[in-house]
Design a protein around this motif. Structure first.
Motif, PDB file in Angstrom:
ATOM      1  N   ILE A 102       0.863  -1.179   0.000  1.00 54.49           N
ATOM      2  CA  ILE A 102       0.000   0.000   0.000  1.00 54.49           C
ATOM      3  C   ILE A 102       0.905   1.236   0.000  1.00 54.49           C
ATOM      4  O   ILE A 102       2.039   1.178   0.466  1.00 54.49           O
ATOM      5  N   SER A 103       0.378   2.343  -0.506  1.00 51.74           N
ATOM      6  CA  SER A 103       1.171   3.572  -0.505  1.00 51.74           C
ATOM      7  C   SER A 103       0.253   4.782  -0.463  1.00 51.74           C
ATOM      8  O   SER A 103      -0.626   4.941  -1.307  1.00 51.74           O
ATOM      9  N   LEU A 104       0.475   5.611   0.551  1.00 55.65           N
ATOM     10  CA  LEU A 104      -0.322   6.838   0.681  1.00 55.65           C
ATOM     11  C   LEU A 104       0.224   7.904  -0.258  1.00 55.65           C
ATOM     12  O   LEU A 104       1.437   8.010  -0.449  1.00 55.65           O
ATOM     13  N   VAL A 105      -0.659   8.707  -0.828  1.00 55.14           N
ATOM     14  CA  VAL A 105      -0.190   9.862  -1.590  1.00 55.14           C
ATOM     15  C   VAL A 105       0.201  10.959  -0.598  1.00 55.14           C
ATOM     16  O   VAL A 105      -0.173  10.925   0.577  1.00 55.14           O
ATOM     17  N   SER A 106       0.963  11.946  -1.091  1.00 49.15           N
ATOM     18  CA  SER A 106       1.573  12.911  -0.168  1.00 49.15           C
ATOM     19  C   SER A 106       0.565  13.720   0.629  1.00 49.15           C
ATOM     20  O   SER A 106       0.844  14.131   1.754  1.00 49.15           O
ATOM     21  N   SER A 107      -0.607  13.940   0.072  1.00 49.51           N
ATOM     22  CA  SER A 107      -1.617  14.717   0.793  1.00 49.51           C
ATOM     23  C   SER A 107      -2.300  13.891   1.877  1.00 49.51           C
ATOM     24  O   SER A 107      -3.012  14.432   2.713  1.00 49.51           O
ATOM     25  N   GLY A 108      -2.091  12.598   1.857  1.00 52.20           N
ATOM     26  CA  GLY A 108      -2.768  11.699   2.792  1.00 52.20           C
ATOM     27  C   GLY A 108      -4.210  11.435   2.399  1.00 52.20           C
ATOM     28  O   GLY A 108      -4.942  10.753   3.121  1.00 52.20           O
ATOM     29  N   LYS A 109      -4.616  11.953   1.246  1.00 51.04           N
ATOM     30  CA  LYS A 109      -6.033  11.827   0.875  1.00 51.04           C
ATOM     31  C   LYS A 109      -6.324  10.669  -0.077  1.00 51.04           C
ATOM     32  O   LYS A 109      -7.450  10.497  -0.540  1.00 51.04           O
ATOM     33  N   GLY A 110      -5.294   9.899  -0.381  1.00 52.08           N
ATOM     34  CA  GLY A 110      -5.500   8.760  -1.259  1.00 52.08           C
ATOM     35  C   GLY A 110      -4.548   7.626  -0.916  1.00 52.08           C
ATOM     36  O   GLY A 110      -3.433   7.872  -0.445  1.00 52.08           O
ATOM     37  N   LEU A 111      -5.001   6.418  -1.115  1.00 54.91           N
ATOM     38  CA  LEU A 111      -4.185   5.249  -0.775  1.00 54.91           C
ATOM     39  C   LEU A 111      -4.238   4.246  -1.912  1.00 54.91           C
ATOM     40  O   LEU A 111      -5.327   3.816  -2.321  1.00 54.91           O
ATOM     41  N   TRP A 112      -3.059   3.903  -2.440  1.00 55.74           N
ATOM     42  CA  TRP A 112      -2.989   2.824  -3.419  1.00 55.74           C
ATOM     43  C   TRP A 112      -2.884   1.494  -2.672  1.00 55.74           C
ATOM     44  O   TRP A 112      -2.084   1.363  -1.736  1.00 55.74           O
ATOM     45  N   ILE A 113      -3.701   0.554  -3.088  1.00 54.42           N
ATOM     46  CA  ILE A 113      -3.658  -0.795  -2.498  1.00 54.42           C
ATOM     47  C   ILE A 113      -3.558  -1.806  -3.636  1.00 54.42           C
ATOM     48  O   ILE A 113      -4.388  -1.788  -4.552  1.00 54.42           O
ATOM     49  N   ASN A 114      -2.564  -2.655  -3.603  1.00 53.78           N
ATOM     50  CA  ASN A 114      -2.463  -3.722  -4.588  1.00 53.78           C
ATOM     51  C   ASN A 114      -2.999  -5.021  -4.001  1.00 53.78           C
ATOM     52  O   ASN A 114      -2.697  -5.353  -2.845  1.00 53.78           O
ATOM     53  N   THR A 115      -3.775  -5.745  -4.804  1.00 52.73           N
ATOM     54  CA  THR A 115      -4.182  -7.087  -4.399  1.00 52.73           C
ATOM     55  C   THR A 115      -3.480  -8.075  -5.334  1.00 52.73           C
ATOM     56  O   THR A 115      -3.652  -8.023  -6.560  1.00 52.73           O
ATOM     57  N   PHE A 116      -2.684  -8.921  -4.718  1.00 53.81           N
ATOM     58  CA  PHE A 116      -1.754  -9.770  -5.463  1.00 53.81           C
ATOM     59  C   PHE A 116      -2.458 -10.787  -6.360  1.00 53.81           C
ATOM     60  O   PHE A 116      -2.099 -10.959  -7.526  1.00 53.81           O
ATOM     61  N   MET A 117      -3.455 -11.474  -5.799  1.00 54.41           N
ATOM     62  CA  MET A 117      -4.026 -12.628  -6.503  1.00 54.41           C
ATOM     63  C   MET A 117      -4.760 -12.249  -7.788  1.00 54.41           C
ATOM     64  O   MET A 117      -4.789 -13.028  -8.739  1.00 54.41           O
ATOM     65  N   TYR A 174      -7.462   2.282  -5.869  1.00 52.75           N
ATOM     66  CA  TYR A 174      -7.227   3.600  -5.262  1.00 52.75           C
ATOM     67  C   TYR A 174      -8.383   3.919  -4.325  1.00 52.75           C
ATOM     68  O   TYR A 174      -9.545   3.886  -4.713  1.00 52.75           O
ATOM     69  N   TRP A 175      -8.025   4.188  -3.077  1.00 52.87           N
ATOM     70  CA  TRP A 175      -9.031   4.499  -2.058  1.00 52.87           C
ATOM     71  C   TRP A 175      -8.969   5.980  -1.704  1.00 52.87           C
ATOM     72  O   TRP A 175      -7.882   6.531  -1.507  1.00 52.87           O
ATOM     73  N   ASP A 176     -10.121   6.580  -1.624  1.00 52.06           N
ATOM     74  CA  ASP A 176     -10.237   7.968  -1.162  1.00 52.06           C
ATOM     75  C   ASP A 176     -10.143   7.961   0.361  1.00 52.06           C
ATOM     76  O   ASP A 176     -10.978   7.375   1.039  1.00 52.06           O
ATOM     77  N   MET A 177      -9.098   8.627   0.875  1.00 52.55           N
ATOM     78  CA  MET A 177      -8.869   8.644   2.327  1.00 52.55           C
ATOM     79  C   MET A 177      -9.149  10.028   2.915  1.00 52.55           C
ATOM     80  O   MET A 177      -8.649  10.368   3.989  1.00 52.55           O
ATOM     81  N   THR A 220     -10.246   1.095  -9.765  1.00 50.07           N
ATOM     82  CA  THR A 220      -9.480  -0.154  -9.829  1.00 50.07           C
ATOM     83  C   THR A 220      -8.943  -0.335 -11.256  1.00 50.07           C
ATOM     84  O   THR A 220      -9.558   0.143 -12.222  1.00 50.07           O
ATOM     85  N   LYS A 221      -7.806  -0.994 -11.345  1.00 49.11           N
ATOM     86  CA  LYS A 221      -7.262  -1.324 -12.672  1.00 49.11           C
ATOM     87  C   LYS A 221      -6.424  -2.586 -12.561  1.00 49.11           C
ATOM     88  O   LYS A 221      -5.595  -2.704 -11.652  1.00 49.11           O
ATOM     89  N   LYS A 222      -6.653  -3.488 -13.475  1.00 47.76           N
ATOM     90  CA  LYS A 222      -5.844  -4.702 -13.494  1.00 47.76           C
ATOM     91  C   LYS A 222      -4.484  -4.368 -14.112  1.00 47.76           C
ATOM     92  O   LYS A 222      -4.411  -3.875 -15.242  1.00 47.76           O
ATOM     93  N   ILE A 223      -3.439  -4.625 -13.349  1.00 44.21           N
ATOM     94  CA  ILE A 223      -2.092  -4.284 -13.792  1.00 44.21           C
ATOM     95  C   ILE A 223      -1.436  -5.471 -14.485  1.00 44.21           C
ATOM     96  O   ILE A 223      -0.663  -5.321 -15.419  1.00 44.21           O
TER      97      ILE A 223
END
Lengths: 259, 451
Positions: B320-335, B341-344, B355-358
């Motif tokens: 997971i990785s927070l954006v610098s403003s703290g207002k967004g969080l990237w979450i990867n799901t491995f499987m 992207y979550w609005d925080m 969501t996007k399949k990488i």
């Protein structure tokens, strides 16, 4: 051509003198005047006020969620490295004589540093610690501050003498011993800063590629115990007078316990 | 109040110092405000365009030189070699390369191997385009009693190395070792096993302003080196995952509160946005998001604030990785290989907005400081990665406009015979305007000497 060079040197000299004066004026506002030290002298003998000071300090410590002094242990990080330095009289001395026997706060700096989160911030923080400690002569006598320049070209022993005089102005018996040291040259300096892990860069002019007067660095202040062991390292992101005082007191309690 | 009223000069000094502290705090904010691939707040951050992305890569038998290696990718769009591998530095052998971390001056980068327990220290300042291996620590187990050096988290002059396991039984009981930047061992702090602690460990993240450190808990060597398919069928092994998180007094390195956090909480991230006082983690096995926030009394409280995907399908939230403003969080799901992207904006009531399949699998995510570029890699653990055609191994760079991820470049790590792409770190350093004093040998002659 020669006239141009002379003109450049004249301008550079004037800029240097002006910036030194400005630096002095800027810093002198943080430095206690003689009247203030007298007031402090009076305070130190006045126990109720001393208690008030202590109360104020404890409040600030609590606000920062710092554990009470003596309830935690500071790591023994590494032995304070030794090296060859010049004192403010130009005498060649070993740094180790300033890193043992007392609780020492040591930092690298350069006088021309204008980075608000760098040397000036360290100076004001250390000065606040000095003011606190000098309320209690028994404590202040056990503490030493050491500033070592990483700009030996400009920060000559004569410059160090001026800074030292300013820092120790109105010295009383109970004052903290604040030393300003430099080195013979950068070749002597480099092993010292390497040993302390104090990396520093030289900023170059983007057009000419020549050295500027800036030495970008990450501020570090080292707390060294009387045995010469570094017990804490502070940086801008994690530094306050209260934290320094709390840690110094923790080391003093450790000594009392005979640890 | 009494003293400052009585002594105006003291008041002036107090104001001056307070101002200096504020200035200091304000000017340090750029280095403490952003996530930038989840660096320690004690490390200067790359606030502009990153020049390079380093990828700590697991060697694969039969592929290239088969060794773990540090891969350097040109990430500056203005460069002629943008999007290309410009350097690879093998460390010799395979030791389960995993995570990396910069020292507090960003001049050196430590990288660990979970199986060999080796720690590699790279010089990434002298020539950032060509990192140099300057030291290898082989004493991690002997000195600390720990196994699996996972997180490398800079503190002033030192490095916290958070481990996953221990040398006695290779189970989940573990701790954190501290080394000096020079690579000298200092001390070990074990994860708590009393007052609700289960002794497991994984990540560590510090909020200096709060004197707080959050640690999470995963599993020991016995599990993380086991084949994932075999592990899932082993009921006893599946019980050996951490179910706690711990809030610490960073200064004293003592636990202040232990939380029950079922399902192996992994990455710990703080929001360093001004005024924020919360951290976040996600659980791998239960797919939950937990936020840690101080209540009105200043006590840290844990809040379960969201569920990622369908926990029944075990999407396995990883990095997971927070954006610098703290207002967004990237979450990867491995499987399912999906980035979410979550609005925080309200950390206690977050919501998934994109969501996007990488790829077939995805593990690490690293946004730039300004959030406009997001990088993804694939490998989780060598024995947990997908098998066969699903075993994607790549670095993908995307541009993010706040609404959609658009592919900028990708590098197939198998096609390039590199290995499994794991942790990423950015670097930027203009050598034309910045030189280490140590590297100025030629210039030494220009320095005057004191008598």
């Amino acid at each position: 051509m020669i006239q141009n060079l002379q003109y450049k040197y004249l301008v550079a000299g004037l800029i240097f003198i002006a910036s030194t004066l400005l630096g002095y004026i800027a810093l002198s506002q943080y430095i206690p005047s003689s009247g203030k030290v007298d007031a402090f002298s009076a305070l130190s003998s006045s126990k109720p006020i001393e208690k008030e000071f202590n109360k104020e300090l404890q409040t600030r410590i609590a606000e920062q969620k710092l554990a009470a002094a003596g309830t935690y242990e500071l790591q023994k990080i590494f032995n304070a490295p030794d090296g060859d330095v010049l004192d403010s009289k130009g005498n060649a001395v070993k740094l180790s004589q300033y890193t043992s026997g007392k609780y020492t706060l040591l930092t690298f700096f350069y006088d021309m540093c204008a980075d608000a989160k760098g040397c000036p911030y360290a100076f004001t923080t250390m000065h606040t610690v000095k003011n606190y400690l000098e309320k209690t002569p028994a404590l202040s006598k056990q503490v030493r501050f050491v500033n070592i320049s990483f700009d030996p070209e400009r920060d000559t022993p004569m410059m160090m003498a001026g800074l030292e005089k300013r820092a120790n102005r109105n010295n009383k018996d109970f004052s903290i011993d604040w030393r300003y040291l430099t080195t013979k040259n950068v070749d002597v300096l480099i092993p010292l800063i390497d040993a302390y892990g104090q990396n520093v860069d030289i900023a170059l002019d983007k057009d000419s590629g020549k050295r500027t007067m800036e030495y970008p660095h990450v501020l570090k202040i080292y707390l060294i115990d009387p045995k010469g062991v570094i017990r804490e390292i502070y940086s801008t992101t994690y530094l306050s007078p209260e934290m320094l005082l709390n840690d110094i007191e923790t080391l003093m309690i450790e000594t009392e316990k005979g640890v | 109040m009494y003293l400052t009223d009585k002594f105006p000069k003291l008041k002036a000094l107090t104001k001056a110092v307070a101002m200096a502290v504020v200035v200091g705090a304000a000017t340090q904010m750029p280095s403490a405000i952003a996530d930038e691939t989840s660096c320690s707040p004690f490390t200067p951050l790359v606030k502009g365009q990153e020049d390079f992305v380093y990828v700590w890569t697991l060697g694969v038998k039969g592929l290239g030189d088969e060794s773990d290696k540090l891969v350097t990718v040109d990430a500056n769009p203005a460069s002629k070699t943008y999007g290309k591998v410009i350097n690879k530095l093998s460390v010799g052998g395979r030791g389960e390369a995993h995570h990396m971390g910069f020292t507090d001056d960003r001049k050196f980068m430590w990288a660990g191997a979970l199986d060999s327990n080796k720690i590699f220290i790279f010089d990434v300042a002298t020539d950032p385009s060509k990192p140099k291996l300057v030291k290898t620590l082989n004493n991690f187990v002997a000195k600390s009693g720990l196994v699996g050096p996972h997180t490398f988290y800079a503190i002033p002059g030192r490095m916290i190395v958070a481990a996953l396991s221990n040398a006695k039984d290779h189970g989940g009981q573990t701790g954190m070792a501290i080394y000096t930047n020079a690579g000298e061992y200092v001390s070990t702090t074990m994860m708590p096993t009393t007052n609700g602690g289960d002794g497991f460990g994984y990540d560590a993240a510090i909020n200096p302003n709060k004197n707080a450190m959050l640690t999470t808990a995963f599993t020991g060597w016995n599990n993380y080196m086991m084949d994932l398919g075999k592990l899932i069928k082993d009921k006893d092994a599946m019980k050996q995952f951490g179910n706690t998180t711990v809030m610490w007094d960073y200064k004293t390195m003592k636990p202040t509160k232990i939380f029950n956090t079922p399902g192996a909480a992994l990455e710990a991230r703080w929001s360093y946005a001004p005024g924020d006082n919360w951290a976040v983690t996600t659980t791998a096995l239960t797919s939950e998001i937990y936020v840690y926030k101080q209540d009105d009394h200043g006590e840290w409280q844990q809040h379960k604030v969201g569920t990622i995907g369908d926990p029944a399908k075990i999407p396995l939230p990883v990095d997971i990785s927070l954006v610098s403003s703290g207002k967004g969080l990237w979450i990867n799901t491995f499987m399912d290989g999906t980035a979410r992207y979550w609005d925080m904006t309200d950390p206690l009531h977050p919501s998934e907005v994109y969501t996007k399949k990488i790829g077939e699998q995805v593990n690490m995510v690293s946004p730039s400081y300004d959030g406009k570029r997001v990088y993804f890699t694939t490998s989780l653990l060598s024995n947990w990665d997908m098998k066969g055609k699903s075993d994607d191994q790549f670095l993908k760079a995307y541009n993010w406009d706040g609404k959609d991820l658009k592919l900028a470049f990708e590098i197939d790590f198998y096609k390039e015979k590199l290995g499994r792409a794991h942790h990423m770190k950015f670097q930027a350093r203009d050598l034309k305007t910045l030189q280490p004093l140590q590297a100025s040998t030629a210039n030494k002659l220009n320095f005057a000497s004191n008598p």
